[in-house]
Design an enzyme around this catalytic site. Structure first.
Site, PDB file in Angstrom:
ATOM      1  NE  ARG A  14      24.226  29.045 -10.853  1.00  0.00           N
ATOM      2  CZ  ARG A  14      25.251  29.685  -9.802  1.00  0.00           C
ATOM      3  NH1 ARG A  14      26.057  28.300 -10.344  1.00  0.00           N
ATOM      4  NH2 ARG A  14      25.176  30.695  -9.251  1.00  0.00           N
ATOM      5  NE  ARG A 437     -25.865 -13.877   7.886  1.00  0.00           N
ATOM      6  CZ  ARG A 437     -25.748 -13.676   9.138  1.00  0.00           C
ATOM      7  NH1 ARG A 437     -24.448 -12.923   9.351  1.00  0.00           N
ATOM      8  NH2 ARG A 437     -25.250 -14.535  10.245  1.00  0.00           N
TER       9      ARG A 437
END
Ligand code: UD1
Ligand code: CA
Length: 452
Positions: A14, A437
């Protein structure tokens, strides 16, 4: 001398699952593991697990020095199951019989049951149910002594009215099992060898039945389907929540906490709703956990504050840390006192010293960060080249400008500053400023494109 049998050969149809029933969890732990842990608590020196359906998976999961497996290839009944283990039982042992799908029996209940066992007496755990349908009924004589168990399918109308049922859990001398089990017959409604038939045999041999009952029905409830699993899960969690409150923890809603493992908490801990704790979690004194946090195998130091929606796994932090909301601490995160990890920050194998802050939108992995460091928003330690992982080291008092990428292996010196938006590929010495950068260019007289 105590031998413990755990019946775990059944299929569990089950559950509708590929996983053997006894390996399904309650409180994050397999049903049969609960049973074996309790067996150890009551002093079982030899634990014998009767396996059948899914035997290999159960054996793999449950292998331990004090555990032996006995194969019941065909499931011909509970008596048949115990018969398979007879050769393994030690002659002078008391034998406690447990079910692998009944996870929450208290050790104290079993201890009382075992204490009632001797050469003249066996122990039986029963319970009174409002609806006894399906269970074996306890038949008593006019002196109220137990004389037999009758299975539901074999019971007459009068017996079906009995509300005292057999939990299946019993304790009995090995010598008695050795005598009785070979005599079991399967001439009953189910054509099975019923273990329960030994009660009538005990009566015939003048062996008294000592009955114990549990404190709560849930202690003897088995799991056959998902509803029963969910019901016992809630019962278990309620107990855990209660233990925490008794120990002094504030739970804003004891019905909205889940503990799947061992949670220990210091004094004046507050846990808000919908938090899940897995494995071994230790919370220090004065810790506050806001709603919807998941904490797995981690240690949270005194007075640390975990804000909502944080996910913390195999990490530790010292005192006064401030985490989240929405932080993710992955394995190997190790924070000293007063560290701040803010929203949408992920850390992994990151050792961060006292008072440092990673407040927003960053990834810090395979990194050693000094004290009083400020890691700006959007900083990423680029620790992985697709094949290998490399380390980033950041010295005390360094300042990493926002949106920087630190390409590991790389070292940023103490007191160094990294300009925002830098892609750092080379080490930066102490106190230096690194800016990596594109330079800003302002073009005068620039005209926007026009529509053709
Ligand atoms: C059994 C009892 C019943 C009791 C009930 C409590 C018998 C004959 N009946 O009934 O009195 O009220 O438990 O739940 O004992 N198992 C094996 N091998 C087998 C059969 C069963 O290992 O051949 C295991 C199952 O996996 C399960 C346990 O034994 O863990 C009980 O088996 P189950 O079929 O559920 O017993 P019931 O018929 O419910
Ligand atoms: Ca059953």
């Amino acid at each position: 001398m105590l031998d413990i049998l755990v019946l775990a050969a059944g299929k569990g149809t089950r559950m509708r699952s590929d996983l053997p029933k006894v390996l399904h969890p309650v409180g994050g732990k397999a049903l049969v593991q609960h049973v074996v842990d309790t067996a150890r608590t009551v002093g079982g020196e030899q634990i014998l697990i009767i396996v059948g359906h899914g035997a290999e998976k159960v054996q793999e999961k449950m292998a331990a020095p004090d555990v032996k497996f006995v194969l019941q290839a065909e499931q011909l009944g509970t008596g048949h199951a115990v018969q398979q283990a007879l050769p393994q039982l030690r002659n002078d042992a008391t034998v406690l019989i447990l079910y692998g799908d009944v996870p929450l029996t208290r050790a104290e209940t079993l201890q009382k049951l075992i204490a009632g066992v001797n050469e003249k007496q066996m122990g039986l755990l029963t319970v009174d149910l409002p609806d006894p349908t399906g269970y074996g009924r306890i038949v008593r004589d006019e002196k109220n002594a137990v004389v037999a168990i009758v299975e539901h399918k074999d019971a007459n109308d009068e017996q079906k009215k009995i509300r005292e049922i057999n939990t299946g859990i019993m304790a009995v001398k090995a010598v008695h099992l050795q005598k009785w089990l070979p005599q079991l017959k399967n001439n009953n409604a189910q054509g099975e060898y019923y273990l329960t038939d030994i009660i009538a045999m005990a009566k015939a041999d003048n062996i008294a039945i000592h009955v114990e009952q549990p404190n709560a029905i849930e202690e003897v409830e088995g799991i056959n389907n998902r509803q029963q699993q969910a019901a016992l899960e809630r019962f278990y969690q309620k107990q855990k929540a209660n233990e925490l409150m008794v120990a002094g923890v504030t739970l804003l809603d004891p019905s909205r906490i889940d503990i799947r493992g061992n949670l220990t908490a210091g004094r004046d801990v507050v846990i808000d709703v919908n938090c899940v704790f897995e494995g071994d979690v230790v919370l220090g004194d004065g810790v506050t956990i806001e709603p919807n946090c998941i904490i797995i195998n981690s240690k949270i130091g005194n007075n640390s504050h975990i804000k909502a929606y944080s996910h913390i796994e195999e990490s530790q932090m010292a005192a006064d840390c401030d985490i989240g909301p929405y932080a993710r601490l992955r394995p190997g995160t190790d924070l000293a006192d007063e560290v701040k990890i803010g929203n949408f920050v992920e850390t992994k194998k990151a050792v961060i010293a006292k008072g440092s802050k990673v407040n927003h939108l960053s990834y810090v992995g395979d990194a050693k960060v000094g004290s009083k460091v400020n890691v700006g928003a959007g900083t990423i330690t680029c620790n992985y080249d697709g094949i290998n992982k490399f380390k980033t080291e950041i010295g005390d008092n360094a300042f990493i400008g926002s949106n920087s990428a630190l390409i590991a292996p790389v070292k940023i010196g103490a007191g160094a500053t990294v300009g925002a938006g830098s892609v750092i590929t080379k080490d930066v010495e102490d106190a230096e400023l690194a800016v990596a950068r594109g330079k800003q260019r302002n073009v005068q007289g620039w005209e926007r494109p026009k529509k053709l």
